[in-house]
Design a protein around this motif. Structure first.
Motif, PDB file in Angstrom:
ATOM      1  N   VAL A  34      52.395 -40.056 -26.576  1.00  8.66           N
ATOM      2  CA  VAL A  34      53.781 -39.979 -26.188  1.00  8.66           C
ATOM      3  C   VAL A  34      54.139 -38.130 -26.287  1.00  8.66           C
ATOM      4  O   VAL A  34      54.860 -37.749 -25.633  1.00  8.66           O
ATOM      5  N   GLU A  35      52.843 -37.793 -27.493  1.00  5.97           N
ATOM      6  CA  GLU A  35      53.501 -36.468 -27.413  1.00  5.97           C
ATOM      7  C   GLU A  35      52.311 -35.887 -25.757  1.00  5.97           C
ATOM      8  O   GLU A  35      52.744 -34.502 -25.242  1.00  5.97           O
ATOM      9  N   ALA A  36      51.525 -36.610 -25.529  1.00  3.79           N
ATOM     10  CA  ALA A  36      50.821 -36.158 -24.520  1.00  3.79           C
ATOM     11  C   ALA A  36      51.322 -36.029 -23.276  1.00  3.79           C
ATOM     12  O   ALA A  36      51.183 -35.180 -22.302  1.00  3.79           O
ATOM     13  N   TYR A  37      52.011 -37.085 -22.623  1.00  3.58           N
ATOM     14  CA  TYR A  37      52.809 -37.288 -22.139  1.00  3.58           C
ATOM     15  C   TYR A  37      54.258 -35.980 -21.072  1.00  3.58           C
ATOM     16  O   TYR A  37      53.895 -35.898 -20.961  1.00  3.58           O
ATOM     17  N   LYS A  38      54.825 -36.115 -22.794  1.00  5.69           N
ATOM     18  CA  LYS A  38      55.843 -34.893 -22.460  1.00  5.69           C
ATOM     19  C   LYS A  38      55.432 -33.676 -22.417  1.00  5.69           C
ATOM     20  O   LYS A  38      55.467 -32.619 -21.474  1.00  5.69           O
TER      21      LYS A  38
END
Length: 396
Positions: free
Chosen positions: A344-348
């Motif tokens: 999720v952090e990489a997605y954002k």
């Protein structure tokens, strides 16, 4: 750069070691009712893909309809943030938004030539389902897509897209109601209706499916190899891809398997980061026969498959490609669990830094690359296997 890239598949001989086997993995563990059908499919595939007519038609559709070659994009902002030079292979820019369309076009061309009247498929994230429905529409064959009830809910946008394209979406309430159970439902229907053409979406299942999927997805690695040499004049030190069943990863990896200097990394769905709350099959699984093939699988103490858990529907699968299993054992590739939170952090982050919103599946590969490449100053390719529109409305 895109116009100068040669779109090509194969070579076929690089896909297998012997008759559907990748070392000790692979094979076809199937009911007798399907033996003749899959033998016919294997023989037809091996002969048809050697012909110029088939290859030319496949490449023509990839170029004119899918939009290949997909770009290899230098992600400068991400590179500056990480401290290494990172290129993104933009499979998210394909028509339908992922790598899945490559395999679907290839298999439905085979189905048409074999006289099939119906396509059946399974899907988790919905990207394979959308690609199957799209290819079925353009090539004029009805299709049924099986999908777990949980995935129907969490990928509602793709379900609507499939139905708009004319597909019949069939939810299943079997088991954990995710990708594994969609495969079970599709296989059950195929056993009852062997005259249908089963279009398996990932690099799993009985022979010849891994062979076929690997061949059709090899366009990714072939393009990426040409593109990085054109841009940098050398091969990358590292390549990364997300691994659920394994097709987008095999597609990229196939272009570099013979290059020992290229380090290969697969990012698995690590879920909550605690076994068994994970879909990291190669990290926590054991060799077993599962859904028609011998490979690694998440199993309990008695050797029975257990439910996988990942925020990414396309990685939420307890099995794995037999070729990935062999690459793990041989040491040619390394596989790592990436947690939901890291993905999720990489997605954002990729969205903010590059204006590219990757599928949550692809975000696992981005997260792994960020970890491995931190302040290394090395050259790498990350496969962005799909776009993230389908994930925007979910709680992130």
């Amino acid at each position: 750069m895109g116009d100068s890239t040669n779109i090509k598949v194969g070579p076929l001989d690089s896909m297998l070691e012997h008759n559907g086997a990748y070392g000790p993995y692979g094979g076809a563990y199937i009911p007798p009712v399907l033996e003749g059908q899959l033998k016919k499919l294997a023989d037809f595939f091996d002969e048809e893909v050697k012909t110029d007519d088939f290859k030319n038609e496949f490449i023509r559709i990839l170029k004119q309809y899918v939009g290949r070659p997909s770009p290899l994009y230098y992600a400068k902002n991400l590179s500056d943030y990480v401290g290494s030079k990172i290129y993104l292979k933009r499979e998210d820019l394909n028509h339908t938004g992922s790598h899945k369309i490559n395999n679907c076009i290839g298999q439905i061309l085979l189905a048409k030539k074999m006289g099939a009247k119906e396509i059946i498929a399974e899907t988790g994230a919905g990207q394979h389902g959308v690609a199957t429905a799209t290819a079925s529409a353009i090539l004029g064959i009805p299709c049924k897509v099986f999908m777990g009830e949980i995935d129907v809910e969490r990928q509602a946008l793709n379900v609507r897209r499939m139905r708009l394209l004319g597909a019949e979406v069939i939810p299943t309430n079997l088991g954990s109601r995710t990708l594994k159970d969609a495969v079970d439902a599709a296989l059950g229907y195929y056993i009852q209706n062997p005259e249908s053409f089963y279009l398996l979406g990932s690099h799993v299942g009985p022979h010849p499916y891994p062979r076929m999927v690997g061949y059709f997805q090899s366009v990714i690695g072939n393009e990426a190899r040409q593109q990085i040499l054109a841009e940098e004049g050398k091969l990358p030190k590292h390549i990364f891809a997300a691994v659920g069943g394994g097709s987008n990863a095999i597609g990229l990896f196939s272009g570099f398997l013979a290059d020992d200097e290229v380090e290969i990394h697969g990012a698995e769905g690590g879920g909550e980061g605690i076994y068994p709350n994970t879909a990291a099959t190669l990290s926590f699984g054991k060799p077993a026969v599962f859904q028609g093939t011998m490979s690694y699988c998440l199993v309990d103490d008695e050797g029975n498959p257990i439910p996988s858990k990942s925020i990414a529907a396309g990685l939420d699968y307890p099995g794995i490609s037999p070729q990935h299993a062999h690459m793990k054992d041989s040491g040619r590739a390394k596989y790592y669990p990436v947690t939901d939170a890291e993905a999720v952090e990489a997605y954002k982050l990729l969205s903010r830094l590059e204006g590219i919103t990757p599928a949550i599946e692809s975000s696992h590969a981005v997260a792994l690359a960020m970890k491995v490449l931190k302040n290394k100053g090395e050259l790498a390719i990350v496969n962005v296997s799909g776009r993230g529109d389908k994930d925007v409305e979910r709680e992130m």
